[in-house]
Design a protein around this motif. Sequence first.
Motif, PDB file in Angstrom:
ATOM      1  N   UNK A 180       0.832  -1.206   0.000  1.00  0.00           N
ATOM      2  CA  UNK A 180       0.000   0.000   0.000  1.00  0.00           C
ATOM      3  C   UNK A 180       0.864   1.253   0.000  1.00  0.00           C
ATOM      4  N   UNK A 181       0.424   2.281  -0.697  1.00  0.00           N
ATOM      5  CA  UNK A 181       1.036   3.612  -0.625  1.00  0.00           C
ATOM      6  C   UNK A 181       0.259   4.462   0.371  1.00  0.00           C
ATOM      7  N   UNK A 182       0.977   5.074   1.313  1.00  0.00           N
ATOM      8  CA  UNK A 182       0.360   5.953   2.303  1.00  0.00           C
ATOM      9  C   UNK A 182       0.833   7.382   2.084  1.00  0.00           C
ATOM     10  N   UNK A 183      -0.092   8.330   2.188  1.00  0.00           N
ATOM     11  CA  UNK A 183       0.224   9.755   2.049  1.00  0.00           C
ATOM     12  C   UNK A 183       0.398  10.333   3.455  1.00  0.00           C
ATOM     13  N   UNK A 184       1.615  10.749   3.769  1.00  0.00           N
ATOM     14  CA  UNK A 184       1.958  11.130   5.138  1.00  0.00           C
ATOM     15  C   UNK A 184       2.562  12.536   5.149  1.00  0.00           C
ATOM     16  N   UNK A 188       5.412  14.419  10.069  1.00  0.00           N
ATOM     17  CA  UNK A 188       4.896  13.206  10.714  1.00  0.00           C
ATOM     18  C   UNK A 188       5.697  11.982  10.264  1.00  0.00           C
ATOM     19  N   UNK A 189       6.083  11.970   9.005  1.00  0.00           N
ATOM     20  CA  UNK A 189       6.902  10.860   8.494  1.00  0.00           C
ATOM     21  C   UNK A 189       8.239  10.800   9.229  1.00  0.00           C
ATOM     22  N   UNK A 190       8.908  11.937   9.369  1.00  0.00           N
ATOM     23  CA  UNK A 190      10.217  11.968  10.032  1.00  0.00           C
ATOM     24  C   UNK A 190      10.094  11.533  11.494  1.00  0.00           C
ATOM     25  N   UNK A 191       9.055  11.990  12.179  1.00  0.00           N
ATOM     26  CA  UNK A 191       8.854  11.612  13.580  1.00  0.00           C
ATOM     27  C   UNK A 191       8.629  10.110  13.706  1.00  0.00           C
TER      28      UNK A 191
END
Length: 420
Positions: A180-184, A188-191
Amino acid sequence: MNPYMTTAQEAAATGSLQVDVVSTENNHPIVDAEVSISYTGDPGSILEKVTTDSSGQSETVSLSAPPVDLSLSPGLAQPYSEYSLFITAQGYEPVAISGTQILADTDAIQPVRMTPVQDETTPDTPITIPDHTLYGDYPPKIAEAEVKPVAETGEIVLSRVVVPQTIIVHDGVPTDPTATNYYVPYSDYIKNVASSEIYATWPRETIIANVLAIMSFTLNRVYTEWYRNQGYDFTITSSTAFDHKWIRGRNIFDSISQVVDEIFNSYLSRPGIKQPILTQYCDGHRVTCPNWMSQWGSCTLGEQGYTAIEILRNYYGSNMYINTAEQVSGVPSSFPGYNLTVGASGDKVRQVQEQLDTIAGVYTRIPRITADGVFGENTAEAVRQFQSIFKLPVTGVIDFATWYKISQIYVGITRIAEYS
């Protein structure tokens, strides 16, 4: 002794957990969501039950954790305890989370996104948080050149370094079409990655060094459009062999979150090279990696008093520098370059007042304010309440971290959610 805790977990050490619940529909906080907390492995034995407030946040709960020393040097014992959460709210599909990680003397934050109940909607798949990368078994990074070649035209894909609004994460290896591809959101991604790959108990300068390496690597993927140039439709993967470990739905840690908020537009660079450096690293214990950063080694250096840049140069060489992105994508207006405090006035004050007042319509603990372009005590109080809700130092002053956090929350609640 509780059969679901190790001997280490029976020690007196504790960490804390706060649960933050929002709607997937509009990122608004969910009031009166009920959260049940139990040991992972014994979900039927409820330890705590808490309810979210007007900001969608639970009270902070103290939970048992192994001694802090276990997370400060490599060893065989698991240095964190694991808990399961079950969240319900009227009008929303329930959410089950297994494996929320609690470290001693550390504040954990468990974000929860709930989907409104609809006629023919399949309930969300339960979230299972796997082992931390420093404890579990994950494939080591496949080495790459730290600087990507420039195209034959002599032009790099992007003309300048931009912090993206959203990272598209492919939750698997690049060649897995079923992942799955998630849009983040970028920060928030780095954390999430930092909370998955280092321990929040480590020295602050060590955390900064590792966050900078994670951000620089990520921005290299963005800048060079690495995967898109190979025909893929994502920014980065969640595979440790290719990129970083991102874990859907995992908890983050407050000490890591604050560092990311303070420096999220930074990256690492070398003289004469425009693209962010692809800063690779390994744990330095089970896997060694000459000329890359050792995560456990960076902890030791931080304990010895090294600064973040000294830690980074120790591994990557003396010509590594901290740089700043020229643009942050998707924000209504950029930070003015100086702090806004009581007595300030002008367009920048008016812009942030408008954003704060919009946020206050959703997060009702924040007092409503008039966007008059004058930073008075009412604005300062609104800022303090905002900072308290979103885990920033409560100063009443709009600094870099507060400015961009206001912008992030404003964008999130005024648009239909673009990520899952």
